[in-house]
Design an enzyme around this catalytic site. Structure first.
Site, mmCIF file in Angstrom:
data_model
loop_
_atom_site.group_PDB
_atom_site.id
_atom_site.type_symbol
_atom_site.label_atom_id
_atom_site.label_comp_id
_atom_site.label_asym_id
_atom_site.label_seq_id
_atom_site.Cartn_x
_atom_site.Cartn_y
_atom_site.Cartn_z
ATOM 1 N N GLU A 167 45.249 -1.862 50.850
ATOM 2 C CA GLU A 167 47.096 -1.574 51.112
ATOM 3 C C GLU A 167 47.675 -0.931 52.026
ATOM 4 O O GLU A 167 48.505 -0.379 52.525
ATOM 5 C CB GLU A 167 47.397 0.574 49.701
ATOM 6 C CG GLU A 167 46.443 0.618 49.091
ATOM 7 C CD GLU A 167 46.896 2.154 48.896
ATOM 8 O OE1 GLU A 167 47.413 2.526 49.428
ATOM 9 O OE2 GLU A 167 47.107 2.488 47.312
ATOM 10 N N GLU A 354 41.208 0.976 42.965
ATOM 11 C CA GLU A 354 41.755 2.981 42.924
ATOM 12 C C GLU A 354 42.783 2.561 42.159
ATOM 13 O O GLU A 354 43.665 1.782 41.400
ATOM 14 C CB GLU A 354 42.264 3.240 44.424
ATOM 15 C CG GLU A 354 41.636 3.237 45.612
ATOM 16 C CD GLU A 354 42.426 3.066 46.648
ATOM 17 O OE1 GLU A 354 43.179 4.119 46.517
ATOM 18 O OE2 GLU A 354 41.566 3.258 47.329
HETATM 19 C C1 FCB Z 1 45.797 5.718 47.799
HETATM 20 C C2 FCB Z 1 44.920 5.032 48.936
HETATM 21 C C3 FCB Z 1 43.946 6.160 49.234
HETATM 22 C C4 FCB Z 1 43.853 7.480 48.612
HETATM 23 C C5 FCB Z 1 44.464 7.376 47.390
HETATM 24 C C6 FCB Z 1 45.217 8.781 46.580
HETATM 25 O O1 FCB Z 1 47.240 5.288 48.644
HETATM 26 O O2 FCB Z 1 44.037 3.962 49.157
HETATM 27 O O3 FCB Z 1 43.136 6.448 50.287
HETATM 28 O O4 FCB Z 1 44.357 8.261 49.028
HETATM 29 O O5 FCB Z 1 46.144 6.647 47.549
#
Ligand code: FCB
Length: 441
Positions: A167, A354
């Protein structure tokens, strides 16, 4: 009845974590300080003064955590490597104990039949590099590539694919533009060189990894952007936001150019950071897949005050996570189909690196099951619409240190008692295990 999901047979199931959020052992094994150690010491920076100094103590308890993953029947585990464990000052001397730790982890995963899928940078920059300017300094991109080569030389024979950065958008905005995350700078638009230097670092590291025979991905946080109304003002604001959040990090990789940021008063050299040849290098860097971190869509309206060319509007009438994030599963389908429409053949295969939610149900986490089920159905719908999706990684295996929120947001399939370090699988753990088994048939 386990949830059945219509995804390709060779689809890969995983969970994701990050070093600073779970490892603890901040001062052990020769690890150098990172910007997150420093930031957590700053009064008021993290809720209730929490820090990741101990976190889930995964540094010592990783064998138990691998057993939890084996119990899920995972194909792959996305974790991150702490740069300050490998190079305590971010450059030069390599700390053998750090490499040894990740070797034990990788070998333990392989013994459990789980493919290691490491991320090289999940926000824990060595403090010494921050002292030299962090990602505002172009040199950090070169240091990153050197670090990537060190790690790949040791683990490359057992790690088929790597994620370079996690990110870069969130790291730039929260870390350098707003000061909500480490390193805590509030530079607003002067943070834009951080985007370019991260992408340059990605490209240089990707070259080093590919030379060593590895596959390369990047994990971009993406959000479908919805204008608050059909008015020309709201639509223009939504386009401006989309350029900053999504296109700034996808266009250079896939199209070899930055989006038009004129609405921000910023030229194509991002504040002087972009040099001749950089964009060609970024576009030519090997990219075997695009990692997408998806949590929610974003609704955007015309600006309400001077400064930025947009304002964020609430998404009403939908459930919210414990964090307050709107739950809109179909946003994932919308996002993926939109990426395919935007980039066409230039879009590489996608992996959801994610997706998940925080809940306050400690063990009977039906809200998490509903969240995951809805998003997996949306993923299957995107796949049915022709998007090439290869895998899905739930955030997260364990309740962990959630950055500025400390231990107040629990995202795990497994509950962690941060006093005793006892791990207890939640209802969602059993649900995810059964879903994976049912998919394999
Ligand atoms: C993302 C992050 C991860 C975690 C999630 C909830 O932005 O990459 O580390 O904190 O959010």
């Amino acid at each position: 009845m386990p949830h059945r999901i219509n995804l390709p047979q060779d689809f890969r199931w995983g969970v994701a974590t990050a070093a600073y959020q779970i490892e603890g052992a901040a001062a052990e094994g020769g690890r150098g300080p990172s910007i997150w150690d420093t930031f957590c010491d700053r009064p008021g920076a993290v809720r209730d003064g929490h820090s990741g100094a101990r976190a889930c103590d995964h540094y010592h308890r990783y064998p138990e955590d691998i057993e939890l993953m084996r119990g899920l029947g995972l194909d792959a585990y996305r974790f991150s490597i702490a740069w300050p464990r490998i190079q305590p000052t971010g450059a030069g001397p390599v700390n053998a104990a750090g490499l040894d730790f990740y070797e034990r982890l990788v070998d333990g995963l392989l013994d459990a039949g789980i493919t290691p899928f490491p991320t090289l940078f999940h926000w824990d920059l060595p403090q010494a590099l921050e002292d030299a300017g962090g990602w505002l300094n172009r040199d950090t991109a070169h240091r990153f590539a050197e670090y990537a080569a060190v790690v790949a030389d040791r683990l490359g024979d057992r790690v088929p694919a790597w994620i370079t950065l996690n990110e870069p958008f969130v790291h730039m905005v929260y870390g350098y533009a707003l000061g909500i995350h480490a390193p805590g700078h509030a530079l607003l638009l002067d943070a834009l060189p951080v985007a370019h230097h991260q992408l340059l670092g990605h490209a240089l590291a990707a070259g080093a990894l590919a030379e060593r025979g590895a596959q390369v991905l990047i994990a971009n946080n993406c959000t479908p952007v919805r204008p608050a109304s059909g008015s020309a003002e709201d639509t223009a604001a939504a386009d401006a936001y989309d350029a900053l959040h999504n296109r700034l990090f996808n266009d250079p990789l896939l199209l070899g150019r930055y989006p038009d940021l004129a609405a921000y008063g910023v030229g194509p050299d991002l504040g002087g950071a972009v040099r001749d040849g950089d964009l060609a290098l970024i576009a030519a860097a090997p990219l075997d897949g695009l990692g997408i971190n998806y949590y929610n869509p974003t609704r955007i309206a015309a600006p309400t005050e001077p400064g930025l060319p947009f304002s964020e509007a609430p998404i009403d009438g939908v459930p919210r996570t414990h964090f307050g994030w709107p739950v809109v599963p179909d946003g994932l389908r919308e996002l993926l189909v939109g990426l395919r429409e935007r980039y066409g053949a230039a879009l590489p295969p996608v992996t959801i690196t994610e997706n998940g939610c925080s809940t306050d149900d400690l063990l009977d986490d039906t809200a998490r099951i509903d969240y995951l089920a809805g998003h997996l159905d949306a993923l299957a719908a995107a796949s049915a619409q022709g998007v090439d999706v290869r895998g899905y990684f739930t955030w997260s295996l364990l309740d962990n240190f959630e950055w500025a929120e400390g231990y107040h947001q629990r995202f795990g399939l497994v509950h962690v008692d941060f006093e005793s370090q006892k791990r207890t699988p939640k209802a969602s753990y059993t649900w995810y295990r059964d879903l994976i088994a049912a998919h394999r048939g």
